[in-house]
Motif scaffolding. Structure first.
Motif, short mmCIF file in Angstrom:
data_model
loop_
_atom_site.label_atom_id
_atom_site.label_comp_id
_atom_site.label_asym_id
_atom_site.label_seq_id
_atom_site.Cartn_x
_atom_site.Cartn_y
_atom_site.Cartn_z
N ALA A 78 0.81 -1.22 0.00
CA ALA A 78 0.00 0.00 0.00
C ALA A 78 0.85 1.27 0.00
O ALA A 78 0.30 2.38 0.01
CB ALA A 78 -0.95 0.01 1.19
N LEU A 79 2.17 1.13 -0.02
CA LEU A 79 3.06 2.30 -0.02
C LEU A 79 2.65 3.28 -1.12
O LEU A 79 2.60 2.91 -2.30
CB LEU A 79 4.51 1.86 -0.23
N ASN A 80 2.36 4.51 -0.73
CA ASN A 80 1.94 5.50 -1.73
C ASN A 80 2.63 6.85 -1.61
O ASN A 80 2.46 7.71 -2.46
CB ASN A 80 0.42 5.71 -1.68
N VAL A 126 3.29 5.24 -9.68
CA VAL A 126 2.43 5.58 -10.80
C VAL A 126 1.23 4.64 -10.87
O VAL A 126 0.11 5.04 -11.24
CB VAL A 126 3.22 5.57 -12.13
N ALA A 127 1.44 3.39 -10.49
CA ALA A 127 0.37 2.39 -10.57
C ALA A 127 -0.73 2.64 -9.53
O ALA A 127 -1.84 2.12 -9.66
CB ALA A 127 0.94 0.98 -10.39
N ARG A 128 -0.41 3.45 -8.51
CA ARG A 128 -1.42 3.77 -7.50
C ARG A 128 -2.20 5.00 -7.93
O ARG A 128 -1.74 5.80 -8.75
CB ARG A 128 -0.74 4.00 -6.15
N SER A 129 -3.35 5.20 -7.34
CA SER A 129 -4.15 6.38 -7.67
C SER A 129 -3.85 7.57 -6.77
O SER A 129 -4.34 8.68 -7.01
CB SER A 129 -5.64 6.05 -7.55
N ASP A 130 -3.04 7.32 -5.72
CA ASP A 130 -2.79 8.36 -4.72
C ASP A 130 -1.30 8.53 -4.42
O ASP A 130 -0.91 8.84 -3.30
CB ASP A 130 -3.56 8.05 -3.44
#
Length: 249
Positions: A78-80, A126-130
């Motif tokens: 979940a690292l963002n 980049v693959a995360r939304s946040d």
């Protein structure tokens, strides 16, 4: 950047600004991963806070950074948020030939380190939304301290790199620059108690209030750093003279 529910990686998290940010972000309801060279220092920062986790990292070692990036994303998928905070500051004399070990180490830690770690994590972010990248620069990115020329130069370079990164990632990853003034930390000998420097807790309180604004500012600028940040507009030569006349090492 959302105020809570993040998983935040902070380099240089074992002391100073990294430690203060780790504690505050954690206490707002975020999971925090602190990275640094000294496990004992990391353990002390994490003590008593269940959602502060520790991982050792040598920011000067390109291979270690790649291994670390793979491990931290596997352990914390979940690292963002990446906070590039680790850095060193060395006094250097420019008026005669010298050994360049300190200059080269400063470039490795302060500039190549953030570039390499961001590169190693960018596909994940980049693959995360946040996704968020926070680069910690310095007021000295805008007005150099003659006694620490390579430090000042690396922070100026990281400022420029951050602008390019923000443009390249627009709409995909939020890119924030945190610009500290002179803060009472252990960055240099005696700095943690140096008169005239901003107390660390006061700095961290003001920083978190700025992070809490909507939208989050592209540059996190506490009031004390404004004269340096806007010196080009307000009178660079005067600020350069004032800065270098008032700082003693």
């Amino acid at each position: 950047m959302k105020p809570t529910g993040n998983t935040i990686l902070i380099t240089g998290g074992g002391s100073g600004i990294g430690e203060a940010l780790a504690h505050r972000f954690h206490d707002m309801g975020n999971t925090v991963v602190i990275a640094g060279r000294r496990q004992a220092a990391l353990d002390a920062v994490a003590s008593g806070r269940a959602n502060i986790h520790t991982m050792t990292l040598n920011i000067d070692d390109p291979a270690a950074i790649q291994t670390f990036a793979a491990q931290v994303t596997a352990r914390f998928p979940a690292l963002n948020v990446l906070v590039n905070n680790a850095g060193i500051m060395r006094v250097e004399a420019l008026d005669s030939s010298r050994d360049l070990t300190d200059a080269e180490a400063t470039i490795s830690s302060n500039l190549l380190g953030p570039i390499r770690l961001t590169n190693a994590l960018i596909d994940h972010l980049v693959a995360r939304s946040d996704g968020v990248v926070v680069n910690v620069t310095s007021g000295l990115a805008f007005v150099p301290l003659v006694a620490t020329p390579t430090y000042s130069a690396t922070k100026a370079a990281l400022h420029s790199y951050t602008i390019a990164l923000r443009a390249a990632l627009a709409g995909r990853v939020e890119v924030i620059e945190l610009v500290p003034p002179a803060v009472q930390t252990d960055l240099t000998p005696g700095q943690s108690t140096r008169e005239g420097y901003l107390p660390l807790e006061a700095f961290a309180d003001e920083v978190l209030a700025l992070f809490g604004q909507t939208p989050t500012p592209e540059e996190i600028l506490v009031q004390r750093v404004h004269p340096l940040r806007f010196a080009e507009r307000d009178g660079f030569a005067t600020m350069l003279e004032r800065l270098n006349g008032q700082v003693h090492h």
